[in-house]
Scaffold this active site. Structure first.
Site, short mmCIF file in Angstrom:
data_model
loop_
_atom_site.label_atom_id
_atom_site.label_comp_id
_atom_site.label_asym_id
_atom_site.label_seq_id
_atom_site.Cartn_x
_atom_site.Cartn_y
_atom_site.Cartn_z
N HIS A 81 51.85 37.13 -4.54
CA HIS A 81 52.60 38.29 -5.01
C HIS A 81 53.68 38.60 -3.98
CE1 HIS A 81 52.99 42.81 -5.59
NE2 HIS A 81 53.35 42.30 -6.76
N HIS A 110 50.87 44.97 -16.03
CA HIS A 110 50.86 46.10 -15.09
C HIS A 110 49.76 47.10 -15.41
CE1 HIS A 110 54.87 45.91 -12.73
NE2 HIS A 110 53.83 45.62 -11.97
#
Length: 386
Positions: A289, A189
């Protein structure tokens, strides 16, 4: 056939779009710009001014018209175009009595391997949930952080050595928990500097992660190229990208081994198919995603079914990792959600269009929950990516 209305709909933490036609066909899509649904909602309504009265089957023409109408881009605009595009593909499939994957050239697989979200605010929770995913038949797990899913209100501090060593130890614990029977998709992230990303990448190499996702922010492609050139684990990135040109520049630098287009952000099914073709030319696999509702799962599954260079499909679990909050029940949102086979795959169905239908009372069953603006801080008050 003409479009009669384009309706953005807030459901739970999602923004869905229905496109209605004068022949009674209704298509559904979803935006992937999850942090800015209110802005995307406004953009959908603006695009509706153009779309009403148009032929819904001219999908590519409408995509080009909306994208090139003005000189501005960005996530909220592309989220709107993507959601509309998905809905138009849904209509096209229904009109031709064929699943979307058939319109994309036909399916090349009957089922799509998925990775399951693993969430935990402690090391033990993460290890236990990796084991649980294995027990449920999953052969890959993702959204798997070596830094814990902690509350963003909690100030952060670790020394450099503790940060890197603890992260390496976490990946070692995940591998020990499941052996070689489960692939680990390690999610960073964007929390690391390029120097930190190289150190951690080299440190987890021996545990053979399936990929090392977003070790640095994607804004500087040269930084991703730098990291990819110094580590021996595959890099995955692309969830923030909003165009095929972002991916083209990334691929040209050999800075990625798994591209991660969000069908709800990169231009819908039209955009994602083009990204897959760019990646295919460089033997790069596609891992869509897909952290949101069953509508986006359905759209992503059709892409996964129709491209030869598919790797894995993200399959959200019952908890939203970034919020540590429970998701709404998918059956309260749609009819016809994707079927998990209990062995690590979603079944590719042959129902017309996307194969899912938005429940008429979905907004009542799952009232809108607006995302709050909350960013994690270091103990000194400065901002940290998480």
């Amino acid at each position: 056939m003409k479009i009669t209305s384009v309706n953005p709909i807030f459901v739970d933490r999602y923004l869905l779009v229905e496109v209605h036609t004068d022949e009674g066909l209704v298509g559904v899509g979803e935006s992937g710009a999850w942090g800015y649904h209110e802005a995307t909602h406004a953009n959908v309504k603006k695009f509706a001014d153009y779309l009403v009265g148009e032929d819904p089957l001219r999908i590519e023409h409408h995509w080009q018209y909306m994208f090139r109408a003005f000189h501005f881009r960005g996530a909220s605009i592309m989220g709107a175009i993507s959601a509309i595009d998905i809905a138009l593909w849904d209509i096209a499939g229904q009109y031709r009595d064929a699943p979307v994957h058939a319109l994309l050239g036909g399916k090349v697989r009957d089922k799509a391997r998925v990775y399951h979200h693993v969430v935990g605010s402690t090391r033990q929770e993460l290890v236990d949930n990796v084991k649980q995913a294995k027990a449920e038949g999953f052969t890959a797990v993702g959204h798997l952080t070596p830094f814990l899913d902690e509350e963003r209100s909690k100030p952060y501090f670790e020394t450099h050595v503790a940060k890197i060593r603890n992260a390496i130890d976490a990946v070692a614990a995940y591998r020990e928990a499941v052996g070689d029977e489960v692939d680990l998709c390690i999610e960073i992230h964007r929390r690391l500097s390029p120097a930190e990303a190289v150190q951690l990448g080299l440190g987890i190499e021996e545990y053979h992660p399936y990929f090392y996702e977003d070790p640095v922010t994607p804004h500087n492609l040269d930084e991703m190229e730098y990291v990819a050139g110094k580590v021996n684990v595959p890099i995955a990135t692309g969830e923030r990208f909003t165009s095929i040109w972002d991916f083209a520049m990334l691929l040209r630098r050999y800075a990625v081994q798994y591209v991660r287009p969000n069908v709800g952000l990169v231009g819908g099914i039209s955009g994602a198919k083009k990204v897959a073709a760019l990646a295919e030319a460089q033997h790069v696999a596609v891992v869509p995603h897909n952290p949101q509702s069953p509508v986006l799962t359905a759209a992503s599954l059709h892409i996964s079914a129709a491209i030869p260079n598919f790797g894995l499909l993200e399959f959200p679990g019952p908890t939203i990792p970034s919020l540590l909050a429970k998701r709404a029940d998918e059956d309260d949102i749609v009819e016809g959600k994707a079927e998990y086979d209990g062995k690590g795959y979603l079944v590719v169905n042959d129902r017309p269009g996307l194969g899912v239908k938005l429940r008429p009372d979905a907004s009542d069953r799952c009232p809108y929950i607006q995302r709050a603006i909350i960013t994690r801080l270091n103990v000194d008050g400065s901002v940290i990516d998480q």
